[in-house]
Motif scaffolding. Structure first.
Motif, short mmCIF file in Angstrom:
data_model
loop_
_atom_site.label_atom_id
_atom_site.label_comp_id
_atom_site.label_asym_id
_atom_site.label_seq_id
_atom_site.Cartn_x
_atom_site.Cartn_y
_atom_site.Cartn_z
N PRO A 50 0.83 -1.34 -0.07
CA PRO A 50 0.05 -0.03 0.03
C PRO A 50 0.89 1.22 0.06
O PRO A 50 0.62 2.47 -0.65
CB PRO A 50 -0.89 -0.07 1.25
N ALA A 51 2.08 1.15 0.78
CA ALA A 51 2.79 2.37 0.64
C ALA A 51 3.34 2.99 -0.65
O ALA A 51 3.39 3.99 -1.05
CB ALA A 51 4.04 2.32 1.70
N LEU A 52 3.74 1.68 -1.38
CA LEU A 52 4.35 1.91 -2.55
C LEU A 52 3.42 2.27 -3.65
O LEU A 52 3.58 3.06 -4.74
CB LEU A 52 5.24 0.63 -3.15
N ILE A 53 2.02 1.83 -3.42
CA ILE A 53 1.02 2.24 -4.34
C ILE A 53 0.90 3.74 -4.03
O ILE A 53 0.65 4.48 -5.29
CB ILE A 53 -0.33 1.29 -4.14
N VAL A 236 -6.37 6.36 -2.48
CA VAL A 236 -5.49 5.01 -2.06
C VAL A 236 -6.55 4.34 -1.34
O VAL A 236 -6.66 2.99 -1.41
CB VAL A 236 -4.40 5.30 -1.18
N ALA A 237 -7.55 5.03 -0.47
CA ALA A 237 -8.46 4.22 0.43
C ALA A 237 -9.73 4.00 -0.27
O ALA A 237 -10.40 3.21 -0.19
CB ALA A 237 -8.57 5.10 1.61
N LEU A 238 -10.27 5.04 -0.89
CA LEU A 238 -11.67 4.96 -1.54
C LEU A 238 -11.86 3.83 -2.49
O LEU A 238 -12.75 3.31 -2.26
CB LEU A 238 -12.21 6.34 -2.27
N PRO A 239 -11.04 3.67 -3.41
CA PRO A 239 -11.23 2.28 -4.35
C PRO A 239 -11.41 1.20 -3.47
O PRO A 239 -12.03 -0.01 -3.69
CB PRO A 239 -10.08 2.47 -5.43
N LEU A 240 -10.22 0.94 -2.45
CA LEU A 240 -10.26 -0.17 -1.74
C LEU A 240 -11.49 -0.31 -0.70
O LEU A 240 -12.03 -1.52 -0.56
CB LEU A 240 -8.95 -0.19 -0.94
N ALA A 241 -12.12 0.76 -0.40
CA ALA A 241 -13.38 0.58 0.45
C ALA A 241 -14.52 0.06 -0.41
O ALA A 241 -15.38 -0.51 0.01
CB ALA A 241 -13.67 2.02 1.02
N ILE A 360 2.15 9.66 -1.02
CA ILE A 360 2.95 8.77 -0.03
C ILE A 360 2.28 8.54 1.35
O ILE A 360 2.35 7.80 1.88
CB ILE A 360 4.30 9.86 -0.08
N LEU A 361 1.56 9.42 1.90
CA LEU A 361 1.19 9.73 3.06
C LEU A 361 -0.08 8.67 3.06
O LEU A 361 -0.44 8.09 4.24
CB LEU A 361 0.65 11.13 3.46
N GLY A 362 -0.75 8.75 1.91
CA GLY A 362 -1.82 7.81 2.13
C GLY A 362 -1.52 6.41 2.11
O GLY A 362 -2.29 5.64 2.88
N GLY A 363 -0.56 6.17 1.12
CA GLY A 363 -0.40 4.71 1.25
C GLY A 363 0.41 4.36 2.74
O GLY A 363 0.06 3.09 3.15
N TRP A 364 1.17 5.12 3.23
CA TRP A 364 1.63 4.90 4.60
C TRP A 364 0.68 4.56 5.73
O TRP A 364 0.43 3.83 6.53
CB TRP A 364 2.55 5.88 4.78
N TYR A 366 -2.48 3.90 5.09
CA TYR A 366 -3.31 2.73 4.84
C TYR A 366 -2.54 1.27 5.37
O TYR A 366 -3.12 0.47 5.97
CB TYR A 366 -3.76 2.67 3.28
N GLN A 367 -1.36 1.46 4.98
CA GLN A 367 -0.43 0.31 5.32
C GLN A 367 -0.55 0.11 6.89
O GLN A 367 -0.45 -0.90 7.53
CB GLN A 367 0.91 0.34 4.79
N HIS A 368 -0.27 1.38 7.69
CA HIS A 368 -0.15 1.03 9.42
C HIS A 368 -1.56 1.20 9.83
O HIS A 368 -1.63 0.93 11.10
CB HIS A 368 0.77 2.19 9.54
N GLY A 369 -2.75 1.90 9.21
CA GLY A 369 -3.74 2.31 9.90
C GLY A 369 -5.13 1.75 9.30
O GLY A 369 -6.19 1.77 9.60
N GLY A 370 -4.74 0.96 8.13
CA GLY A 370 -6.04 0.54 7.47
C GLY A 370 -6.84 1.72 6.90
O GLY A 370 -6.56 3.00 6.73
#
Length: 464
Positions: A50-53, A236-241, A360-364, A366-370
């Protein structure tokens, strides 16, 4: 009444504005099309996290931010077209690099190279070369509309293209769009008679320090930085949600974005009209930021079903599009006379830096806080913007005007003071090296014809 014919765009100006708006649109379409699909399709790439995405989503902003102003200044020296040609070729090469990548690092490298084709400032400067001052605002508005439209189209076409051809097909289409832009510049955009280097069309070195010290402009730069940071983080989050929480297959996401963008386009218009007509832009701005913040909290607390996520997305895009349309206008109002080009250059750089950090922040996050951590992180950023925007002053409701000065007017030492004494004129700066004067005035208090008559009295004016 002054001559209305002079205010109408000529066929050449319309062709210039229309074709350059298309160049902008095709390029931005390529930038934006990956937003709704990279978080879902990108996880299939080798080495993807997720962080690299997130880094891949925002990577273009890094090189774009660093190179945009230098490319604009280079276009003043060697000409607009060479810079635009090179920028579009670099963008196409970045797209091809991403298209043949089978790992996330290959896509990141492609996105970094895409951003290096930073032609925004050079395109705007070419538009200034090809349009008369009185029609420049209309031409700039056409480009602004084309960017908004390309974003809307990208949100829908990106998922459809990726469903049909995969991520490589999406990036190949992006390279093709860059080549169409190249052909437009070569064969459709009219030739200019010469470079018009002036302070409304590009960055002036002498205006850079005052721009960076201007607190009202800094508030707006912080705003566009945060707006694009939360856009990239949210994507980063919305499509996954939509996939994980609502169970909507990634191939069907296009209709969610189509619905959201269609409704939001009409929903934002009354607020823009209210803000401008009633002179309440600060209230509209702070209100829209608050709505965005509440939308992120809504996604966090209630965004577990398809209906909730679609409603939230509609509200998100209504507030986002309202802010995206309002902020450049506010920069234009707040910037000092003769400083708009520099102010817009710094503003655009802030926007691209925000996009880079947001991905960068969104991926990080998501990776650490979902998903919940990402939405909360965006809400915190927006709360910071509410605090910043809440302290801004109501902007001056003024129009910018640049007028060439004849020799006798240049020698008139009291011209600026006489203009400033006119009710409604807020700023006037004579720039001797351009043989021009920059004026800001309130159209409800004084009209343009009266200012033109004062600067260039009828007995002294020529045909211009």
């Amino acid at each position: 009444m002054h001559d209305l014919h002079r205010e109408r765009m000529s066929a050449g100006e319309t062709r210039a504005a229309g074709s350059l708006a298309l160049v902008f649109a095709f390029r931005m379409l390529g930038m934006f099309m990956v937003l709704p699909v990279l978080a879902t399709y990108g996880m299939e790439l080798a080495g993807a996290t997720p962080a690299l995405i997130g880094l891949a989503i925002g990577a273009y902003g890094l090189t774009q931010a660093v190179l945009q102003i230098p490319f604009g200044m280079l276009s003043d020296r060697i000409g607009r077209r060479p810079v635009i040609y090179v920028g579009l070729v670099i963008f196409a090469l970045g797209s091809l690099l991403a298209a043949q990548a089978d790992s996330i690092w290959g896509v990141i490298a492609g996105r970094v190279l895409q951003g290096a084709g930073a032609i925004s400032a050079a395109v705007m400067a070419l538009l200034s070369d090809l349009t008369r001052e009185q029609n420049r605002t209309k031409a700039m508005a056409m480009i602004g509309m084309s960017i908004g439209l390309s974003f809307a189209v990208a949100m829908v076409v990106g998922p459809l293209l990726t469903r049909a051809f995969g991520l490589p097909g999406l990036f190949l289409a992006t390279a093709g769009l860059a080549l169409v832009g190249l052909a437009l510049v070569a064969f459709v955009v009219p030739r200019s008679s010469g470079l018009l280097v002036h302070r409304e069309s590009g960055v002036a070195r002498q205006a850079l320090a005052p721009t960076l010290r201007n607190r009202e402009l800094l508030r707006l730069n912080a705003g566009i930085f945060i707006l694009h940071a939360i856009l990239m983080s949210s994507f980063v989050a919305l499509p996954l949600a939509l996939v994980d929480r609502a169970g909507l297959p990634k191939e069907q996401h296009w209709w969610v974005y189509l619905t959201a963008l269609f409704v939001s386009f009409f929903a934002m218009v009354p607020f823009i009209i209210y803000g401008e007509k009633k002179r309440q832009m600060k209230r509209v701005l702070v209100g829209a930021v608050l709505v965005l913040m509440l939308t992120e909290l809504f996604f966090w607390a209630f965004g577990y079903g398809l209906v909730e996520l679609v409603v939230g997305t509609v509200v998100f895009f209504t507030a986002f599009n309202l802010l995206e349309a309002s902020l450049p206008s506010l920069v234009s109002k707040v910037s000092p006379a003769g400083g708009k080009g520099t102010a817009m250059g710094v503003y655009s750089t802030s926007q691209f830096l925000g996009a880079a950090l947001g991905g960068i922040l969104g991926g990080w996050m998501y990776q650490h806080g979902g998903l919940g951590g990402t939405f909360i992180g965006c809400a915190v950023l927006l709360a910071l913007w509410v605090a910043i925007a809440g302290t801004m002053r109501e902007p001056p409701y003024v129009t910018s005007l640049r007028m060439p000065l004849p020799e006798h007017a240049l020698r008139d030492a009291g011209l600026g003071d006489r203009l400033l004494a006119v009710p409604g004129v807020t700023d006037a700066v004579v720039v001797a090296e351009e043989a021009a004067i920059y004026i800001k005035f309130d159209t409800q208090t004084v009209d343009r014809a009266a200012i033109e008559a004062l600067v260039n009295p009828p007995s002294n004016s020529g045909d211009a």
